[in-house]
Design a protein around this motif. Sequence first.
Motif, PDB file in Angstrom:
ATOM      1  N   VAL A 170     -24.058 -22.571  12.079  1.00 27.99           N
ATOM      2  CA  VAL A 170     -23.569 -21.634  13.096  1.00 27.99           C
ATOM      3  C   VAL A 170     -22.710 -20.565  12.426  1.00 27.99           C
ATOM      4  CG1 VAL A 170     -21.522 -23.023  13.620  1.00 27.99           C
ATOM      5  CG2 VAL A 170     -22.401 -21.401  15.325  1.00 27.99           C
ATOM      6  N   THR A 171     -22.821 -19.318  12.926  1.00 26.61           N
ATOM      7  CA  THR A 171     -21.978 -18.202  12.471  1.00 26.61           C
ATOM      8  C   THR A 171     -21.403 -17.495  13.696  1.00 26.61           C
ATOM      9  OG1 THR A 171     -23.315 -17.839  10.489  1.00 26.61           O
ATOM     10  CG2 THR A 171     -21.921 -16.023  11.208  1.00 26.61           C
ATOM     11  N   SER A 172     -20.081 -17.217  13.623  1.00 27.61           N
ATOM     12  CA  SER A 172     -19.412 -16.559  14.767  1.00 27.61           C
ATOM     13  C   SER A 172     -18.586 -15.378  14.263  1.00 27.61           C
ATOM     14  CB  SER A 172     -18.497 -17.555  15.491  1.00 27.61           C
ATOM     15  OG  SER A 172     -19.249 -18.648  15.989  1.00 27.61           O
ATOM     16  N   LEU A 173     -18.567 -14.281  15.050  1.00 30.00           N
ATOM     17  CA  LEU A 173     -17.766 -13.098  14.726  1.00 30.00           C
ATOM     18  C   LEU A 173     -16.706 -12.913  15.800  1.00 30.00           C
ATOM     19  CD1 LEU A 173     -17.300 -10.507  13.007  1.00 30.00           C
ATOM     20  CD2 LEU A 173     -18.847  -9.343  14.595  1.00 30.00           C
ATOM     21  N   LYS A 174     -15.456 -12.682  15.330  1.00 31.98           N
ATOM     22  CA  LYS A 174     -14.337 -12.447  16.256  1.00 31.98           C
ATOM     23  C   LYS A 174     -14.246 -10.958  16.570  1.00 31.98           C
ATOM     24  CE  LYS A 174     -10.111 -12.045  14.901  1.00 31.98           C
ATOM     25  NZ  LYS A 174      -9.673 -10.879  15.681  1.00 31.98           N
ATOM     26  N   SER A 175     -13.860 -10.659  17.817  1.00 31.78           N
ATOM     27  CA  SER A 175     -13.679  -9.252  18.219  1.00 31.78           C
ATOM     28  C   SER A 175     -12.435  -8.685  17.545  1.00 31.78           C
ATOM     29  CB  SER A 175     -13.555  -9.157  19.738  1.00 31.78           C
ATOM     30  OG  SER A 175     -12.361  -9.786  20.162  1.00 31.78           O
ATOM     31  N   VAL A 181     -11.379 -17.309  17.405  1.00 29.37           N
ATOM     32  CA  VAL A 181     -12.675 -17.892  17.763  1.00 29.37           C
ATOM     33  C   VAL A 181     -12.797 -19.239  17.045  1.00 29.37           C
ATOM     34  CG1 VAL A 181     -15.172 -17.726  17.476  1.00 29.37           C
ATOM     35  CG2 VAL A 181     -13.868 -15.728  18.234  1.00 29.37           C
ATOM     36  N   LEU A 182     -13.000 -20.275  17.836  1.00 26.30           N
ATOM     37  CA  LEU A 182     -13.211 -21.615  17.282  1.00 26.30           C
ATOM     38  C   LEU A 182     -14.484 -22.165  17.924  1.00 26.30           C
ATOM     39  CD1 LEU A 182     -10.507 -24.411  16.827  1.00 26.30           C
ATOM     40  CD2 LEU A 182     -12.899 -24.911  17.279  1.00 26.30           C
ATOM     41  N   HIS A 202     -12.238  -7.450  12.926  1.00 29.73           N
ATOM     42  CA  HIS A 202     -13.513  -8.175  12.954  1.00 29.73           C
ATOM     43  C   HIS A 202     -13.584  -9.119  11.751  1.00 29.73           C
ATOM     44  CE1 HIS A 202     -15.248  -6.070  16.306  1.00 29.73           C
ATOM     45  NE2 HIS A 202     -15.030  -4.867  15.736  1.00 29.73           N
ATOM     46  N   ASN A 203     -13.711 -10.389  12.023  1.00 30.37           N
ATOM     47  CA  ASN A 203     -13.860 -11.394  10.981  1.00 30.37           C
ATOM     48  C   ASN A 203     -14.819 -12.466  11.474  1.00 30.37           C
ATOM     49  OD1 ASN A 203     -11.803 -10.944   8.634  1.00 30.37           O
ATOM     50  ND2 ASN A 203     -10.634 -10.507  10.511  1.00 30.37           N
ATOM     51  N   SER A 204     -15.579 -13.016  10.540  1.00 28.62           N
ATOM     52  CA  SER A 204     -16.558 -14.045  10.913  1.00 28.62           C
ATOM     53  C   SER A 204     -16.361 -15.301  10.061  1.00 28.62           C
ATOM     54  CB  SER A 204     -17.980 -13.536  10.756  1.00 28.62           C
ATOM     55  OG  SER A 204     -18.265 -13.273   9.380  1.00 28.62           O
ATOM     56  N   ALA A 205     -16.921 -16.389  10.531  1.00 25.42           N
ATOM     57  CA  ALA A 205     -16.880 -17.666   9.808  1.00 25.42           C
ATOM     58  C   ALA A 205     -18.135 -18.435  10.159  1.00 25.42           C
ATOM     59  CB  ALA A 205     -15.628 -18.454  10.188  1.00 25.42           C
ATOM     60  N   SER A 206     -18.507 -19.369   9.293  1.00 27.98           N
ATOM     61  CA  SER A 206     -19.699 -20.176   9.533  1.00 27.98           C
ATOM     62  C   SER A 206     -19.472 -21.587   9.016  1.00 27.98           C
ATOM     63  CB  SER A 206     -20.917 -19.550   8.847  1.00 27.98           C
ATOM     64  OG  SER A 206     -20.735 -19.505   7.446  1.00 27.98           O
ATOM     65  N   THR A 207     -20.301 -22.496   9.476  1.00 29.92           N
ATOM     66  CA  THR A 207     -20.242 -23.885   9.010  1.00 29.92           C
ATOM     67  C   THR A 207     -21.626 -24.509   9.151  1.00 29.92           C
ATOM     68  OG1 THR A 207     -19.031 -25.991   9.164  1.00 29.92           O
ATOM     69  CG2 THR A 207     -19.619 -24.909  11.233  1.00 29.92           C
ATOM     70  N   HIS A 232     -17.682 -11.539  19.485  1.00 32.66           N
ATOM     71  CA  HIS A 232     -18.228 -10.179  19.459  1.00 32.66           C
ATOM     72  C   HIS A 232     -19.586 -10.233  18.757  1.00 32.66           C
ATOM     73  CE1 HIS A 232     -18.564  -5.858  19.238  1.00 32.66           C
ATOM     74  NE2 HIS A 232     -18.846  -5.961  17.933  1.00 32.66           N
ATOM     75  N   SER A 233     -20.578  -9.595  19.344  1.00 39.12           N
ATOM     76  CA  SER A 233     -21.908  -9.524  18.733  1.00 39.12           C
ATOM     77  C   SER A 233     -22.587  -8.265  19.243  1.00 39.12           C
ATOM     78  CB  SER A 233     -22.747 -10.768  19.066  1.00 39.12           C
ATOM     79  OG  SER A 233     -23.941 -10.770  18.322  1.00 39.12           O
TER      80      SER A 233
END
Length: 249
Positions: A170-175, A181-182, A202-207, A232-233
């Motif tokens: 999964v990858t998520s981007l913060k507004s 964002v968790l 804007h920062n993203s993380a994945s796991t 944010h996407s």
Amino acid sequence: MNLGFNMFFTIVTIQISIIFVMKAAGQSTTEACNSCCTSGIPGIPGQHGNPGVSGPQGMNGVKGEQGMNGVKGDQGTKGEQGLIGEHGLKGEQGTQGLIGLPGANGVKGEKGEQASQQKSAFSVAFTSDPGRHAASPMKYNTIITNVGNDYNLDTGKFVCAIPGVYVFHVTSLKSSGGGTVLTKIMKNGSFQVSTLVSATGHNSASTMVVLDLVSGDQVWTQPHDTNNNYYHSGSNRHCSFSGFLLYAA
């Protein structure tokens, strides 16, 4: 030995002398008595005299000489050793046979049938901004790949049809407006792993996680709560969810 013999000889000589004296005296008395007297009554016989002393033991005779041993016969002559027989002749080695010709190649077997490989894989994403998503399964609106059709676009859940080991990402981007964002990966309602973004802008993380699934298991993503859901996407698909079968059980 000579002393004993001399003593014995002396004693014997004395006894003989006494006997002769007594005999002479007896004759004189008898003659006188016969001339004047009649014969008297014979007197009582006198007692026997004591036994004379034993004479000395005679000397041992001279031991005869030992007879001569017989002469030992001569040893016979040893016979001569017989002659050794001659070795037999060694037979000649036979000639090596020729190498046989190689056999013809066997007929090539038919190609075996390849076992069909079971397949399951998907990738989905948001092509529009999900905003403050509810704390529930995230329903991605775009399917990129769905081999096996195991991802349900209406529920936002992957439903296992082939038991085995799967990989999920999964990858998520913060507004940029703030907040955090968790995002969690869930399996049948149980939390597995999560990714957190809390920096400004804007920062993203994945796991990623590897799960062992059986038929009917469900896997999805969702926000931790309504305080950690500033997503944010857009058309660049910054928020995505993927999974595939690593190997079947």
